[in-house]
Scaffold this motif. Structure first.
Motif, PDB file in Angstrom:
ATOM      1  N   THR A   1      14.474 -34.564  27.529  1.00  0.00           N
ATOM      2  CA  THR A   1      15.170 -33.365  27.086  1.00  0.00           C
ATOM      3  C   THR A   1      15.601 -33.498  25.623  1.00  0.00           C
ATOM      4  O   THR A   1      15.994 -34.571  25.172  1.00  0.00           O
ATOM      5  CB  THR A   1      16.413 -33.097  27.943  1.00  0.00           C
ATOM      6  OG1 THR A   1      17.321 -34.209  27.814  1.00  0.00           O
ATOM      7  CG2 THR A   1      16.030 -32.941  29.409  1.00  0.00           C
ATOM      8  N   MET A   2      15.547 -32.377  24.896  1.00  0.00           N
ATOM      9  CA  MET A   2      15.977 -32.348  23.507  1.00  0.00           C
ATOM     10  C   MET A   2      17.220 -31.474  23.344  1.00  0.00           C
ATOM     11  O   MET A   2      17.740 -31.324  22.242  1.00  0.00           O
ATOM     12  CB  MET A   2      14.843 -31.829  22.630  1.00  0.00           C
ATOM     13  CG  MET A   2      13.529 -32.535  22.897  1.00  0.00           C
ATOM     14  SD  MET A   2      12.254 -32.185  21.695  1.00  0.00           S
ATOM     15  CE  MET A   2      12.786 -33.243  20.351  1.00  0.00           C
ATOM     16  N   ALA A   3      17.675 -30.915  24.446  1.00  0.00           N
ATOM     17  CA  ALA A   3      18.867 -30.075  24.503  1.00  0.00           C
ATOM     18  C   ALA A   3      19.325 -30.079  25.960  1.00  0.00           C
ATOM     19  O   ALA A   3      18.562 -30.483  26.851  1.00  0.00           O
ATOM     20  CB  ALA A   3      18.544 -28.649  24.056  1.00  0.00           C
ATOM     21  N   PRO A   4      20.548 -29.672  26.245  1.00  0.00           N
ATOM     22  CA  PRO A   4      20.931 -29.512  27.655  1.00  0.00           C
ATOM     23  C   PRO A   4      19.910 -28.621  28.358  1.00  0.00           C
ATOM     24  O   PRO A   4      19.577 -27.541  27.877  1.00  0.00           O
ATOM     25  CB  PRO A   4      22.310 -28.851  27.566  1.00  0.00           C
ATOM     26  CG  PRO A   4      22.853 -29.321  26.253  1.00  0.00           C
ATOM     27  CD  PRO A   4      21.669 -29.357  25.330  1.00  0.00           C
ATOM     28  N   THR A   5      19.413 -29.111  29.475  1.00  0.00           N
ATOM     29  CA  THR A   5      18.253 -28.477  30.122  1.00  0.00           C
ATOM     30  C   THR A   5      18.476 -28.333  31.620  1.00  0.00           C
ATOM     31  O   THR A   5      18.999 -29.242  32.267  1.00  0.00           O
ATOM     32  CB  THR A   5      16.985 -29.324  29.869  1.00  0.00           C
ATOM     33  OG1 THR A   5      16.705 -29.332  28.466  1.00  0.00           O
ATOM     34  CG2 THR A   5      15.788 -28.779  30.620  1.00  0.00           C
TER      35      THR A   5
END
Length: 249
Positions: free
Chosen positions: A104-108
């Motif tokens: 993940t690169m952001a809250p997902t």
């Protein structure tokens, strides 16, 4: 287990598939009724790792993820970005062992669909089997486009191409408007995806801003001059096989 219609975000899958092929009403309903297990992840978390043998594939409902590989010394190569609507590990339906990581690169938020249900779905609805197969073929086309960028394009062309591609892909699931979309990546992430240094990425982005091709504030990217950015990138969206108009030119 929850039903897919309880979260409007899950319609991203329908919109994604319908951007590349036709779906019947029965196929749409079958997708909406898929039983799934929801999980939420913080940024920087691996959803699945190389060597894992997952029993379910994950549909990205919200957030942003990448597929990446690590070298023995810890260097990272990002091999794909995935917005909501994508199933980045769909290949585990048939390739049982992961050979890369999905992080993940952001809250997902991800919906995990058990493989047994996906197999049953495609047996009962062969049209969906063809839709998923078409999606994996397009995934391969994206890999080829990235390979050409890494092998032959300049840094300016690589970054411009990535920005054009992601604009089209976000638009295909209804997450881009007026050439503006949210892509939560750092300059380091772009460097790891495009084989560049952080310093080089920074210089190119400064040039694109100076030439008024893009505006990038926090996670929001706005293409100010689509034609000029497209020309710089040598971008031809045909490899994405997205039905127009995913993004107004």
């Amino acid at each position: 287990m929850e039903q897919i219609e309880k979260l409007p975000e899950r319609h991203r899958l329908l919109r994604k598939l319908e951007s590349i092929t036709d779906l019947t009403e029965a196929e749409r309903q079958a997708l909406m009724e898929l039983p799934v297990h929801l999980r939420e992840f913080e940024a920087g978390h691996d959803i699945v790792r190389a060597g894992d043998r997952p029993q379910a594939s994950c549909l990205i409902l919200s957030g942003f993820v990448c597929r990446y590989m690590l070298l023995s010394d810890g260097r990272r190569q990002i091999v794909a970005f995935h917005p909501p609507g994508d199933i980045p590990d769909l290949q585990t339906l048939h390739l049982k062992t992961m050979d890369h990581n999905v992080g993940t690169m952001a809250p997902t938020t991800a919906a995990f669909i058990p493989h047994e249900h996906l197999h049953r779905l495609t047996q009962q609805h062969p049209g969906l089997l063809h839709a998923f197969w078409r999606e994996t073929l397009i995934d391969a086309a994206v890999f080829r486009a990235w390979l050409v960028s890494l092998g032959r394009k300049t840094a300016h062309e690589r970054i411009a191409h990535l920005l054009c591609e992601m604009a089209m892909r976000f638009a295909s699931v209804g997450l881009a408007e007026d050439h503006s979309y949210q892509m939560p990546v750092t300059q380091g992430d772009i460097a790891d995806a495009l084989g560049l240094s952080n310093v080089h990425v920074n210089r190119v982005l400064q040039d694109l801003r100076r030439d008024e091709l893009i505006h990038w504030r926090r996670n929001t990217i706005t293409v100010l001059n689509w034609k000029a950015l497209e020309d710089l990138a040598g971008f031809d969206p045909g490899y994405l096989h997205i039905r127009p108009p995913a993004l107004k030119q």
